[in-house]
Design a protein around this motif. Structure first.
Motif, PDB file in Angstrom:
ATOM      1  N   PHE A  37       0.856  -1.194   0.000  1.00  0.00           N
ATOM      2  CA  PHE A  37       0.000   0.000   0.000  1.00  0.00           C
ATOM      3  C   PHE A  37       0.891   1.244   0.000  1.00  0.00           C
ATOM      4  O   PHE A  37       0.725   2.155  -0.811  1.00  0.00           O
ATOM      5  CB  PHE A  37      -0.907  -0.055   1.239  1.00  0.00           C
ATOM      6  CG  PHE A  37      -1.776   1.158   1.459  1.00  0.00           C
ATOM      7  CD1 PHE A  37      -2.483   1.741   0.415  1.00  0.00           C
ATOM      8  CD2 PHE A  37      -1.920   1.709   2.743  1.00  0.00           C
ATOM      9  CE1 PHE A  37      -3.292   2.858   0.633  1.00  0.00           C
ATOM     10  CE2 PHE A  37      -2.725   2.815   2.969  1.00  0.00           C
ATOM     11  CZ  PHE A  37      -3.412   3.388   1.915  1.00  0.00           C
ATOM     12  N   ILE A  41       1.536   4.283  -2.809  1.00  0.00           N
ATOM     13  CA  ILE A  41       1.375   5.705  -2.493  1.00  0.00           C
ATOM     14  C   ILE A  41       2.625   6.472  -2.939  1.00  0.00           C
ATOM     15  O   ILE A  41       2.543   7.518  -3.576  1.00  0.00           O
ATOM     16  CB  ILE A  41       1.160   5.907  -0.969  1.00  0.00           C
ATOM     17  CG1 ILE A  41      -0.191   5.341  -0.551  1.00  0.00           C
ATOM     18  CG2 ILE A  41       1.272   7.372  -0.579  1.00  0.00           C
ATOM     19  CD1 ILE A  41      -0.388   5.261   0.955  1.00  0.00           C
ATOM     20  N   ILE A 177       3.636   0.633   6.045  1.00  0.00           N
ATOM     21  CA  ILE A 177       3.181   1.589   5.021  1.00  0.00           C
ATOM     22  C   ILE A 177       4.285   2.619   4.799  1.00  0.00           C
ATOM     23  O   ILE A 177       4.696   2.907   3.676  1.00  0.00           O
ATOM     24  CB  ILE A 177       1.878   2.326   5.448  1.00  0.00           C
ATOM     25  CG1 ILE A 177       0.707   1.366   5.585  1.00  0.00           C
ATOM     26  CG2 ILE A 177       1.542   3.441   4.451  1.00  0.00           C
ATOM     27  CD1 ILE A 177      -0.585   2.010   6.067  1.00  0.00           C
ATOM     28  N   GLN A 292      -7.971  12.243   8.655  1.00  0.00           N
ATOM     29  CA  GLN A 292      -6.604  11.795   8.355  1.00  0.00           C
ATOM     30  C   GLN A 292      -6.206  12.259   6.954  1.00  0.00           C
ATOM     31  O   GLN A 292      -5.101  12.729   6.718  1.00  0.00           O
ATOM     32  CB  GLN A 292      -6.514  10.264   8.444  1.00  0.00           C
ATOM     33  CG  GLN A 292      -5.094   9.769   8.296  1.00  0.00           C
ATOM     34  CD  GLN A 292      -4.984   8.324   7.822  1.00  0.00           C
ATOM     35  OE1 GLN A 292      -5.471   7.966   6.764  1.00  0.00           O
ATOM     36  NE2 GLN A 292      -4.343   7.495   8.625  1.00  0.00           N
ATOM     37  N   GLN A 293      -7.137  12.139   6.023  1.00  0.00           N
ATOM     38  CA  GLN A 293      -6.802  12.519   4.651  1.00  0.00           C
ATOM     39  C   GLN A 293      -6.797  14.037   4.458  1.00  0.00           C
ATOM     40  O   GLN A 293      -6.005  14.567   3.700  1.00  0.00           O
ATOM     41  CB  GLN A 293      -7.763  11.845   3.662  1.00  0.00           C
ATOM     42  CG  GLN A 293      -7.537  10.354   3.557  1.00  0.00           C
ATOM     43  CD  GLN A 293      -6.077  10.008   3.238  1.00  0.00           C
ATOM     44  OE1 GLN A 293      -5.476  10.568   2.346  1.00  0.00           O
ATOM     45  NE2 GLN A 293      -5.493   9.089   4.000  1.00  0.00           N
ATOM     46  N   ILE A 297      -1.940  15.078   4.053  1.00  0.00           N
ATOM     47  CA  ILE A 297      -0.726  14.246   4.018  1.00  0.00           C
ATOM     48  C   ILE A 297      -0.438  13.703   2.620  1.00  0.00           C
ATOM     49  O   ILE A 297       0.707  13.665   2.174  1.00  0.00           O
ATOM     50  CB  ILE A 297      -0.808  13.074   5.054  1.00  0.00           C
ATOM     51  CG1 ILE A 297       0.523  12.330   5.128  1.00  0.00           C
ATOM     52  CG2 ILE A 297      -1.921  12.081   4.728  1.00  0.00           C
ATOM     53  CD1 ILE A 297       1.655  13.108   5.685  1.00  0.00           C
ATOM     54  N   ASN A 298      -1.489  13.276   1.917  1.00  0.00           N
ATOM     55  CA  ASN A 298      -1.207  12.638   0.634  1.00  0.00           C
ATOM     56  C   ASN A 298      -0.898  13.623  -0.483  1.00  0.00           C
ATOM     57  O   ASN A 298      -0.351  13.236  -1.513  1.00  0.00           O
ATOM     58  CB  ASN A 298      -2.308  11.657   0.257  1.00  0.00           C
ATOM     59  CG  ASN A 298      -2.107  10.354   1.014  1.00  0.00           C
ATOM     60  OD1 ASN A 298      -0.972   9.948   1.240  1.00  0.00           O
ATOM     61  ND2 ASN A 298      -3.187   9.736   1.431  1.00  0.00           N
ATOM     62  N   MET A 301       2.592  13.053   0.136  1.00  0.00           N
ATOM     63  CA  MET A 301       3.085  11.707  -0.188  1.00  0.00           C
ATOM     64  C   MET A 301       3.032  11.409  -1.689  1.00  0.00           C
ATOM     65  O   MET A 301       3.928  10.816  -2.251  1.00  0.00           O
ATOM     66  CB  MET A 301       2.287  10.638   0.577  1.00  0.00           C
ATOM     67  CG  MET A 301       2.526  10.678   2.060  1.00  0.00           C
ATOM     68  SD  MET A 301       4.280  10.390   2.425  1.00  0.00           S
ATOM     69  CE  MET A 301       4.522  11.412   3.849  1.00  0.00           C
ATOM     70  N   ASN A 329       9.188  10.124   8.098  1.00  0.00           N
ATOM     71  CA  ASN A 329       7.914   9.425   8.266  1.00  0.00           C
ATOM     72  C   ASN A 329       8.104   8.096   9.011  1.00  0.00           C
ATOM     73  O   ASN A 329       7.387   7.799   9.967  1.00  0.00           O
ATOM     74  CB  ASN A 329       7.330   9.191   6.862  1.00  0.00           C
ATOM     75  CG  ASN A 329       5.845   8.879   6.878  1.00  0.00           C
ATOM     76  OD1 ASN A 329       5.175   9.033   7.900  1.00  0.00           O
ATOM     77  ND2 ASN A 329       5.331   8.423   5.756  1.00  0.00           N
ATOM     78  N   GLY A 401      -1.705   9.369  11.376  1.00  0.00           N
ATOM     79  CA  GLY A 401      -1.395   8.224  10.524  1.00  0.00           C
ATOM     80  C   GLY A 401      -1.766   6.909  11.204  1.00  0.00           C
ATOM     81  O   GLY A 401      -2.747   6.255  10.831  1.00  0.00           O
ATOM     82  N   ASN A 428     -11.550   6.026   4.089  1.00  0.00           N
ATOM     83  CA  ASN A 428     -10.170   6.429   3.839  1.00  0.00           C
ATOM     84  C   ASN A 428      -9.904   6.474   2.340  1.00  0.00           C
ATOM     85  O   ASN A 428      -9.348   7.446   1.817  1.00  0.00           O
ATOM     86  CB  ASN A 428      -9.213   5.444   4.523  1.00  0.00           C
ATOM     87  CG  ASN A 428      -7.761   5.860   4.374  1.00  0.00           C
ATOM     88  OD1 ASN A 428      -7.209   5.819   3.276  1.00  0.00           O
ATOM     89  ND2 ASN A 428      -7.156   6.297   5.456  1.00  0.00           N
TER      90      ASN A 428
HETATM   91  C1  BGC Z   1      -2.523   6.896   5.364  1.00  0.00           C
HETATM   92  C2  BGC Z   1      -1.994   7.100   3.988  1.00  0.00           C
HETATM   93  C3  BGC Z   1      -0.751   7.959   4.056  1.00  0.00           C
HETATM   94  C4  BGC Z   1       0.266   7.330   4.971  1.00  0.00           C
HETATM   95  C5  BGC Z   1       1.467   8.209   5.142  1.00  0.00           C
HETATM   96  C6  BGC Z   1      -1.465   6.257   6.196  1.00  0.00           C
HETATM   97  O1  BGC Z   1      -1.952   6.068   7.488  1.00  0.00           O
HETATM   98  O2  BGC Z   1      -3.684   6.082   5.346  1.00  0.00           O
HETATM   99  O3  BGC Z   1      -2.989   7.693   3.212  1.00  0.00           O
HETATM  100  O4  BGC Z   1      -0.191   8.122   2.804  1.00  0.00           O
HETATM  101  O5  BGC Z   1      -0.304   7.077   6.226  1.00  0.00           O
HETATM  102  O6  BGC Z   1       2.427   7.613   5.934  1.00  0.00           O
END
Ligand code: BGC
Length: 509
Positions: A37, A41, A177, A292-293, A297-298, A301, A329, A401, A428
């Protein structure tokens, strides 16, 4: 003897909780689902910044990028480029509902095996891609892999772990991740200099963890909870003995049987989820994933290389900065493994809100004042942006996260756990999709304002945490209703006993 909670939430007398070699092996193999996953990303931002990839699949974006006077904020804005990145998440969203059914009917291990099949096929299609349709199809199939993997792995990890290590083992998912994101950043750094097929190597190397997961998934066991829930009582008992490395498992076994019987009473977990008493964990699971989103953060990322090029780095320096944020990270996630059961969830989440709010606001101000549509930031300002991004990632990595995944996994009772968790996974994926699809256009239209947009969300999530998120540290899952929701000034209103006319229960006899 003190009582601890089992993975499924029942009380058992505390046992040795020793962690066998076999459990470690199972944890590592399954966590490869998280690694894949993360790899997905991390890889797409670098690949979509590679000229060879753009020339082959997105010639219009390449032409636009070549124009030196092109608007800084808009040079990558292309809906097809965003479609490439985001198609994975919409596929994962759809797959997570199917995965939740497979997970309860056929078990966590089968779900993971199906997921790893998808990963292998998706990687092959992408690495061998000859046209846009083929790479996008590959990405969609990878998305099915993520949907199945993200549903199965956190549940698998919590159910496999000895009770007192459950939190730490659950965060291994997030740790993997972040490792996946970091590896992707490093690989992109090297392959960007390999012409013309560097991008194929980047996409194709995901085949290594995908094969490890596929082959390894035949070596891991099914969880005792899942076996017992599906009436394979003897196998459940044997597996429990094997993973605990002792014959002294009677108390834990009985408690799994009791929880499974209670769960079997519920005919339709999704309907049960709609009842008022399920509202607190359901709302919190969904809201945490949305928040979270919307920390943004993304945006970092996926598009860090693009973003760093926007502020004036050359492609190589931009890819290197991505590796640096990747390292931050990973190491900051370790902080959360260490502190989450000591300091508690709320402290980490609130502290991180302050940290992320300040960094997003300052980045926004720097860009607003210094980055014009053409030209680039001075080298000092560009370095300051990288440092601020690192501080921001640090805050996210020890809070929103891991806790975005941990809290939904510890607040649902067994009867609604798979269904509730599927809602969390799909929320998510939906929000990840929205960010992936919209970020480059938002950057183009809102320019530096995009950072204030995320800062505003962070303010809202800080207030939500302050007033509406109760502390769940150290609370046994099956005492959640009594000790958390019924005591909470807001959530207690939903805790009416809906047992009496509970139409979701199987009528006995
Ligand atoms: C999130 C991801 C994110 C990642 C970054 C995860 O917990 O679900 O969307 O990219 O953390 O470390």
């Amino acid at each position: 003897m003190p009582a601890v909670i089992t993975s499924h939430g029942g009380h058992v007398p505390e046992h040795d909780g020793k962690i066998t070699f076999y459990v470690i092996l199972c944890v590592i193999i399954s966590a490869f689902g998280g690694l894949l996953f993360g790899y997905d990303i991390g890889i797409s931002g670098g690949v979509t910044a590679m000229d060879d990839f753009l020339i082959k699949f997105f010639p219009a974006v390449y032409e636009k990028k070549k124009l030196v006077h092109e608007d800084n904020y808009c040079k990558y804005d292309n809906e097809y480029l965003q479609m490439f990145t985001s198609s994975l998440y919409i596929a994962a969203l759809i797959a997570s509902f199917a995965a939740s059914k497979v997970c309860s009917k056929f078990g966590r291990r089968t779900t993971l095996q199906i997921g790893s099949f998808f990963f292998v096929i998706g990687v092959a299609l992408q690495a061998g891609g000859v046209n846009l349709a083929m790479v996008v199809l590959g990405r969609i199939i990878l998305g099915f892999g993520v949907g199945f993997g993200n549903q199965a792995v956190p549940l698998f990890l919590s159910e496999l772990a000895p009770a007192k290590l459950r939190g730490a083992l659950n965060i291994c998912f997030q740790l993997f991740i972040t490792i996946g994101i970091l590896i992707a950043g490093i690989i992109n750094y090297f392959t960007s200099n390999i012409h013309p097929h560097g991008w194929r190597i980047s996409l194709g190397l995901a085949g290594v963890p995908a094969m490890i997961l596929l082959v390894g998934s035949f070596a891991i066991c099914e969880t005792p909870t899942s076996l017992i829930e599906r009436n394979q009582i003897d196998q459940g008992k044997d597996t429990l003995r094997r993973i605990r490395g002792t014959n002294n498992i009677a108390a834990e076994f009985d408690s799994i049987v009791a929880a499974s019987e209670a769960a079997r009473q519920v005919k339709n977990p999704f309907r049960k989820l709609m009842r008022p008493s399920s509202r607190p964990p359901l709302v919190i699971a969904i809201v945490l994933q949305v928040f979270q989103q919307f920390t943004g953060i993304n945006a970092i990322m996926f598009y860090a290389p693009v973003l760093f090029q926007t502020v004036g780095f050359g492609s190589n320096a931009a890819l290197l900065s991505t590796v640096i944020t990747g390292l931050v990270n990973v190491f900051s996630t370790l902080v959360s493994i260490y502190t989450v059961d000591k300091a508690g969830r709320r402290v980490l989440l609130l502290e991180a809100c302050v940290q992320m709010f300040i960094t997003q606001t300052v980045i926004g101000m720097l860009l607003l004042l210094h980055l014009k549509p053409t030209g680039s930031l001075g080298s000092t300002e560009a370095m300051v942006v990288v440092v601020l991004v690192c501080v921001y990632v640090m805050g996210f990595a020890w809070s929103w996260g891991p806790l975005g995944w941990l809290i939904p996994s510890e607040t649902f009772p067994l009867e609604t756990r798979t269904a509730g968790f599927a809602c969390a996974v799909s929320s998510n994926m939906l929000c990840t999709f929205i960010i992936a699809q919209a970020f480059l256009s938002m950057l183009c239209h809102m320019k530096a304002g995009i950072f204030f947009f995320f800062a505003a969300w962070i303010l809202v999530m800080g207030l939500f945490t302050l007033f509406l998120l109760p502390e769940t540290k150290g609370v046994p899952v099956d005492s959640m209703a009594e000790r958390v929701w019924k005591q909470h000034w807001f959530w207690k209103r939903y805790m009416i006993d809906d047992d009496e006319n509970d139409s979701d229960k199987v009528v006995e006899g």
